[in-house]
Design a protein around this motif. Structure first.
Motif, PDB file in Angstrom:
ATOM      1  N   LEU A   1       0.825  -1.203   0.000  1.00  0.00           N
ATOM      2  CA  LEU A   1       0.000   0.000   0.000  1.00  0.00           C
ATOM      3  C   LEU A   1       0.861   1.256   0.000  1.00  0.00           C
ATOM      4  CD1 LEU A   1      -2.801  -1.076   2.518  1.00  0.00           C
ATOM      5  CD2 LEU A   1      -2.850  -1.153   0.026  1.00  0.00           C
ATOM      6  N   GLY A   2       1.984   1.183  -0.761  1.00  0.00           N
ATOM      7  CA  GLY A   2       2.869   2.328  -0.901  1.00  0.00           C
ATOM      8  C   GLY A   2       3.927   2.460   0.167  1.00  0.00           C
ATOM      9  N   LYS A   3       3.915   1.580   1.187  1.00  0.00           N
ATOM     10  CA  LYS A   3       4.877   1.659   2.277  1.00  0.00           C
ATOM     11  C   LYS A   3       5.905   0.533   2.160  1.00  0.00           C
ATOM     12  CE  LYS A   3       5.198   1.771   7.317  1.00  0.00           C
ATOM     13  NZ  LYS A   3       4.456   1.696   8.605  1.00  0.00           N
ATOM     14  N   PHE A   4       7.182   0.890   2.373  1.00  0.00           N
ATOM     15  CA  PHE A   4       8.247  -0.089   2.276  1.00  0.00           C
ATOM     16  C   PHE A   4       8.136  -1.094   3.413  1.00  0.00           C
ATOM     17  CE2 PHE A   4      12.525  -1.374   3.708  1.00  0.00           C
ATOM     18  CZ  PHE A   4      12.941  -2.052   2.572  1.00  0.00           C
ATOM     19  N   VAL A   5       8.138  -2.397   3.059  1.00  0.00           N
ATOM     20  CA  VAL A   5       8.014  -3.446   4.066  1.00  0.00           C
ATOM     21  C   VAL A   5       9.224  -4.376   4.088  1.00  0.00           C
ATOM     22  CG1 VAL A   5       5.499  -3.402   4.090  1.00  0.00           C
ATOM     23  CG2 VAL A   5       6.700  -4.903   2.479  1.00  0.00           C
ATOM     24  N   GLY A   6      10.098  -4.314   3.071  1.00  0.00           N
ATOM     25  CA  GLY A   6      11.268  -5.182   3.123  1.00  0.00           C
ATOM     26  C   GLY A   6      11.847  -5.466   1.753  1.00  0.00           C
ATOM     27  N   ILE A   7      12.949  -6.225   1.812  1.00  0.00           N
ATOM     28  CA  ILE A   7      13.658  -6.639   0.598  1.00  0.00           C
ATOM     29  C   ILE A   7      13.553  -8.146   0.499  1.00  0.00           C
ATOM     30  CG2 ILE A   7      15.870  -6.648  -0.603  1.00  0.00           C
ATOM     31  CD1 ILE A   7      16.648  -4.182   0.993  1.00  0.00           C
ATOM     32  N   ARG A   8      13.165  -8.646  -0.649  1.00  0.00           N
ATOM     33  CA  ARG A   8      12.993 -10.073  -0.852  1.00  0.00           C
ATOM     34  C   ARG A   8      13.928 -10.561  -1.964  1.00  0.00           C
ATOM     35  NH1 ARG A   8      10.626  -8.725   3.004  1.00  0.00           N
ATOM     36  NH2 ARG A   8       8.415  -9.081   3.551  1.00  0.00           N
ATOM     37  N   GLY A   9      14.228 -11.856  -1.902  1.00  0.00           N
ATOM     38  CA  GLY A   9      14.994 -12.500  -2.953  1.00  0.00           C
ATOM     39  C   GLY A   9      16.411 -12.826  -2.521  1.00  0.00           C
ATOM     40  N   PRO A  10      17.098 -13.620  -3.343  1.00  0.00           N
ATOM     41  CA  PRO A  10      16.620 -14.225  -4.597  1.00  0.00           C
ATOM     42  C   PRO A  10      15.750 -15.459  -4.344  1.00  0.00           C
ATOM     43  CG  PRO A  10      18.887 -14.850  -4.194  1.00  0.00           C
ATOM     44  CD  PRO A  10      18.525 -13.908  -3.094  1.00  0.00           C
ATOM     45  N   GLY A  11      15.045 -15.903  -5.395  1.00  0.00           N
ATOM     46  CA  GLY A  11      14.186 -17.065  -5.284  1.00  0.00           C
ATOM     47  C   GLY A  11      12.729 -16.709  -5.569  1.00  0.00           C
ATOM     48  N   LEU A  12      11.835 -17.545  -5.089  1.00  0.00           N
ATOM     49  CA  LEU A  12      10.408 -17.351  -5.294  1.00  0.00           C
ATOM     50  C   LEU A  12       9.853 -16.476  -4.177  1.00  0.00           C
ATOM     51  CD1 LEU A  12       7.925 -18.173  -7.018  1.00  0.00           C
ATOM     52  CD2 LEU A  12       7.593 -20.094  -5.430  1.00  0.00           C
ATOM     53  N   VAL A  13       9.150 -15.432  -4.564  1.00  0.00           N
ATOM     54  CA  VAL A  13       8.619 -14.450  -3.608  1.00  0.00           C
ATOM     55  C   VAL A  13       7.105 -14.363  -3.805  1.00  0.00           C
ATOM     56  CG1 VAL A  13       8.672 -12.051  -2.816  1.00  0.00           C
ATOM     57  CG2 VAL A  13      10.766 -13.160  -3.618  1.00  0.00           C
ATOM     58  N   PHE A  14       6.366 -14.392  -2.687  1.00  0.00           N
ATOM     59  CA  PHE A  14       4.902 -14.278  -2.729  1.00  0.00           C
ATOM     60  C   PHE A  14       4.498 -12.866  -2.318  1.00  0.00           C
ATOM     61  CE2 PHE A  14       0.775 -14.369  -0.574  1.00  0.00           C
ATOM     62  CZ  PHE A  14      -0.012 -14.891  -1.588  1.00  0.00           C
ATOM     63  N   LEU A  15       3.662 -12.224  -3.140  1.00  0.00           N
ATOM     64  CA  LEU A  15       3.138 -10.893  -2.865  1.00  0.00           C
ATOM     65  C   LEU A  15       1.624 -10.970  -2.679  1.00  0.00           C
ATOM     66  CD1 LEU A  15       5.080  -8.835  -5.588  1.00  0.00           C
ATOM     67  CD2 LEU A  15       5.690  -9.147  -3.188  1.00  0.00           C
ATOM     68  N   VAL A  16       1.137 -10.141  -1.782  1.00  0.00           N
ATOM     69  CA  VAL A  16      -0.310 -10.082  -1.571  1.00  0.00           C
ATOM     70  C   VAL A  16      -0.948  -9.421  -2.783  1.00  0.00           C
ATOM     71  CG1 VAL A  16      -2.167  -9.226  -0.106  1.00  0.00           C
ATOM     72  CG2 VAL A  16       0.005  -9.949   0.915  1.00  0.00           C
ATOM     73  N   PRO A  17      -1.836 -10.091  -3.444  1.00  0.00           N
ATOM     74  CA  PRO A  17      -2.428  -9.522  -4.673  1.00  0.00           C
ATOM     75  C   PRO A  17      -3.120  -8.181  -4.413  1.00  0.00           C
ATOM     76  CG  PRO A  17      -2.991 -11.847  -4.439  1.00  0.00           C
ATOM     77  CD  PRO A  17      -2.367 -11.426  -3.154  1.00  0.00           C
ATOM     78  N   PHE A  18      -2.920  -7.237  -5.308  1.00  0.00           N
ATOM     79  CA  PHE A  18      -3.537  -5.919  -5.294  1.00  0.00           C
ATOM     80  C   PHE A  18      -3.180  -5.094  -4.059  1.00  0.00           C
ATOM     81  CE2 PHE A  18      -6.441  -8.918  -7.409  1.00  0.00           C
ATOM     82  CZ  PHE A  18      -6.403  -8.405  -8.694  1.00  0.00           C
ATOM     83  N   VAL A  19      -2.247  -5.599  -3.267  1.00  0.00           N
ATOM     84  CA  VAL A  19      -1.821  -4.870  -2.070  1.00  0.00           C
ATOM     85  C   VAL A  19      -0.321  -4.575  -2.142  1.00  0.00           C
ATOM     86  CG1 VAL A  19      -1.613  -4.921   0.449  1.00  0.00           C
ATOM     87  CG2 VAL A  19      -3.655  -5.855  -0.657  1.00  0.00           C
ATOM     88  N   ASP A  20       0.452  -5.602  -2.469  1.00  0.00           N
ATOM     89  CA  ASP A  20       1.905  -5.446  -2.541  1.00  0.00           C
ATOM     90  C   ASP A  20       2.326  -5.111  -3.972  1.00  0.00           C
ATOM     91  OD1 ASP A  20       1.991  -6.057   0.094  1.00  0.00           O
ATOM     92  OD2 ASP A  20       2.647  -8.137  -0.193  1.00  0.00           O
ATOM     93  N   ARG A  21       3.404  -4.325  -4.029  1.00  0.00           N
ATOM     94  CA  ARG A  21       4.024  -4.005  -5.312  1.00  0.00           C
ATOM     95  C   ARG A  21       5.515  -4.270  -5.201  1.00  0.00           C
ATOM     96  NH1 ARG A  21       4.876   1.994  -7.963  1.00  0.00           N
ATOM     97  NH2 ARG A  21       5.862   1.279  -9.912  1.00  0.00           N
ATOM     98  N   GLY A  22       6.079  -4.939  -6.205  1.00  0.00           N
ATOM     99  CA  GLY A  22       7.495  -5.272  -6.169  1.00  0.00           C
ATOM    100  C   GLY A  22       8.303  -4.513  -7.214  1.00  0.00           C
TER     101      GLY A  22
END
Length: 272
Positions: A40-61
């Motif tokens: 929702l526009g707020k930084f929550v962390g750094i992911r990777g490498p590998g397979l990453v799951f994002l909350v649909p329509f909420v998270d942006r990568g």
């Protein structure tokens, strides 16, 4: 149970929706990448490498490349400290060391580094004379690198190297430098020739003192000179006789002896 066309269309539509959600939820981050997750526009962390799951329509990568990147700085016209207009271009090598800062603190770090490299290069070259630009390339590269790196460090970007690729000079300056180099070579040649003459004069002076104290040595040297000259078969050598002091006196004596012999022969014929 019979499935009608309407049910088939509903199942097909459901599959499309699920596939769309999964495509937006699952991301594959490669080894040299990192994924910045914004919820929702707020930084929550750094992911990777590998397979990453994002909350649909909420998270942006946002994907950040961690490999070394290269920027080709276009040619810049710069006036040096001694008022010579030159054109220079360079290459900047850098990489992201902190993806969070690279995304949150600068809008486009690639474009920002390119603009910073151009202005820094013009500022540094403008403070130097032309001879320094041509002879101190490594020092100039390090100076530009340190200035850019100090600015980009808060952005999470490390500048590893800056290299000046080419320095283009005006045609008149190139001709003047060629003339200067030629004059310098002539000056060095004349200095070397003068040094050789001085050394030879010193040696000849020492040899003259030796011959003065040893006249026999001078005579032997004279005879050796005759031997060297006699190697040429088309040369006639007239040397000094024992009773004459010079070659001219020797020739005169020979002619007088020949004339006396002829006179005696004539008198003997008259007596007969």
């Amino acid at each position: 149970m019979v499935i009608g066309p309407l049910e088939l269309f509903g199942i097909f539509l459901l599959i499309i929706i699920v596939a769309t959600i999964l495509s937006r939820s699952l991301r594959i981050v490669r080894e040299w990448e990192r994924l910045i997750v914004l919820r929702l526009g707020k930084f929550v962390g750094i992911r990777g490498p590998g397979l990453v799951f994002l909350v649909p329509f909420v998270d942006r990568g946002l994907v950040v490349d961690m490999r070394i990147n290269t920027i080709d700085v276009p040619k810049q016209e710069v006036i040096t400290k001694d008022n010579v207009t030159i054109r220079i271009d360079a290459a900047v090598y850098y990489r992201v060391i902190d993806p969070e800062k690279a995304v949150l603190r600068v809008r486009d770090y690639n474009y920002a580094i390119a603009m910073l490299a151009q202005t820094t290069m013009r500022d540094v070259i403008g403070q130097l004379e032309l001879d320094d630009v041509l002879t101190k390339r490594d020092e100039i590269n390090r100076k530009i690198q340190n200035i850019i790196d100090s600015v980009t460090e808060p952005w999470g970007v490390k500048v590893s190297m800056v290299t000046l690729k080419a320095v283009e000079l005006p045609e008149g300056m190139i001709r003047a430098m060629a003339h200067q180099a030629e004059a310098e070579r002539i000056r060095r040649a004349r200095i070397i020739e003068a040094e050789a003459e001085r050394t030879a004069a010193k040696i000849l002076s020492e040899a003259a003192l030796t011959y003065e104290s040893h006249p026999i040595a001078l005579r032997l040297r004279e005879l050796q000179t005759y031997v060297d000259i006699a190697k040429e078969k088309n040369v006639i050598i007239i040397t000094e006789s024992f009773g004459a002091k010079t070659a001219t006196e020797a020739i005169a004596t020979a002619f007088a002896a020949q004339k006396a012999s002829a006179s005696m022969s004539q008198e003997s014929k008259e007596v007969k």
